[in-house]
Write a protein that holds these residues in place. Sequence first.
Motif, short mmCIF file in Angstrom:
data_model
loop_
_atom_site.label_atom_id
_atom_site.label_comp_id
_atom_site.label_asym_id
_atom_site.label_seq_id
_atom_site.Cartn_x
_atom_site.Cartn_y
_atom_site.Cartn_z
N VAL A 161 0.85 -1.17 0.00
CA VAL A 161 0.00 0.00 0.00
C VAL A 161 0.89 1.23 0.00
CG1 VAL A 161 -1.74 1.30 1.28
CG2 VAL A 161 -1.82 -1.18 1.25
N PRO A 162 0.76 2.09 -1.01
CA PRO A 162 1.62 3.26 -1.03
C PRO A 162 1.37 4.17 0.15
CG PRO A 162 -0.07 3.41 -2.74
CD PRO A 162 -0.19 2.06 -2.11
N ARG A 163 2.37 4.92 0.52
CA ARG A 163 2.30 5.80 1.69
C ARG A 163 1.14 6.78 1.59
NH1 ARG A 163 6.85 9.46 4.55
NH2 ARG A 163 5.40 11.05 5.16
N TRP A 164 0.79 7.21 0.41
CA TRP A 164 -0.24 8.23 0.23
C TRP A 164 -1.60 7.62 -0.09
CZ3 TRP A 164 3.83 7.13 -2.89
CH2 TRP A 164 3.54 6.55 -4.09
N GLY A 165 -1.71 6.31 -0.15
CA GLY A 165 -2.97 5.69 -0.56
C GLY A 165 -3.78 5.18 0.60
N GLY A 166 -4.87 4.55 0.27
CA GLY A 166 -5.71 3.93 1.27
C GLY A 166 -6.72 4.89 1.88
N HIS A 167 -7.49 4.37 2.79
CA HIS A 167 -8.54 5.16 3.44
C HIS A 167 -8.36 5.09 4.95
CE1 HIS A 167 -10.76 5.55 -0.29
NE2 HIS A 167 -10.54 4.27 -0.51
N THR A 176 -15.86 5.77 6.77
CA THR A 176 -14.59 6.24 6.24
C THR A 176 -14.45 7.71 6.57
OG1 THR A 176 -14.73 4.67 4.42
CG2 THR A 176 -13.23 6.51 4.13
N ALA A 177 -13.31 8.08 7.13
CA ALA A 177 -13.06 9.48 7.48
C ALA A 177 -12.76 10.28 6.21
CB ALA A 177 -11.89 9.58 8.45
N ARG A 178 -13.21 11.51 6.19
CA ARG A 178 -12.97 12.40 5.05
C ARG A 178 -11.53 12.88 5.10
NH1 ARG A 178 -12.99 17.95 4.65
NH2 ARG A 178 -13.81 18.25 6.74
N ARG A 179 -10.86 12.88 3.95
CA ARG A 179 -9.47 13.31 3.88
C ARG A 179 -9.40 14.76 3.43
NH1 ARG A 179 -5.62 10.68 -0.47
NH2 ARG A 179 -6.47 12.34 -1.71
N SER A 180 -8.65 15.56 4.17
CA SER A 180 -8.44 16.95 3.75
C SER A 180 -7.21 16.99 2.85
CB SER A 180 -8.26 17.86 4.96
OG SER A 180 -7.05 17.57 5.60
N ASP A 239 -4.12 13.72 12.44
CA ASP A 239 -3.07 13.93 11.46
C ASP A 239 -2.24 12.65 11.39
OD1 ASP A 239 -3.87 16.57 11.07
OD2 ASP A 239 -2.57 17.30 12.67
N CYS A 240 -2.01 12.17 10.16
CA CYS A 240 -1.28 10.92 9.96
C CYS A 240 0.08 11.20 9.34
CB CYS A 240 -2.08 9.98 9.06
SG CYS A 240 -3.71 9.56 9.74
N ARG A 296 -1.51 13.77 5.75
CA ARG A 296 -2.94 14.01 5.54
C ARG A 296 -3.65 14.15 6.87
NH1 ARG A 296 -2.42 15.40 0.54
NH2 ARG A 296 -2.22 13.74 -0.97
N ARG A 297 -4.69 14.95 6.86
CA ARG A 297 -5.59 15.07 8.01
C ARG A 297 -6.89 14.38 7.63
NH1 ARG A 297 -5.99 20.52 10.90
NH2 ARG A 297 -4.39 19.43 12.08
N TYR A 298 -7.43 13.58 8.55
CA TYR A 298 -8.69 12.88 8.34
C TYR A 298 -9.69 13.39 9.36
CZ TYR A 298 -5.86 9.99 5.35
OH TYR A 298 -5.02 9.56 4.34
#
Length: 136
Positions: free
Chosen positions: A32-38, A55-59, A100-101, A105-107
């Motif tokens: 799974v790429p670092r920037w992918g997934g939910h 599923t959390a919304r991604r900003s 923040d992950c 990204r912030r979810y």
Amino acid sequence: MKIRKSLAVLGASATLALGFGGAMAPAAQAEVPRWGGHASYSATSLNTGAVQHGTARRSLSAADELPPAASASLRCWNPSLSGRSFAVSCSGSRYYVYTDCTNDRRYVVGPLAGAKRVRITCPLGSQAMDGGAWGR
């Protein structure tokens, strides 16, 4: 005769190439790429025990969406970070919870109402770094 040998070599080469590609495909799909997934979440009512999943919304990025200051009527307590997850208990009439992950990204989950224990789990390949809530 030469043509048959050439075709046999081509057929064997194609079989090897397809076999090798087929063997490589599962490994590529498993990563799974670092920037992918939910990011997923659960919100458990502290009054009834009812659980809501989603599923959390991604900003756009953690730095792009800073939360407004929390109002005096929103109460949050017992925040915790553990691996991929951030959890917090909050009580309010209309509020949002975020984490923040490490994938930059912030979810965000919400709007929520009432007293809930909210857990946001970052996508595979990332960890939870911080989190909080805002609203009223």
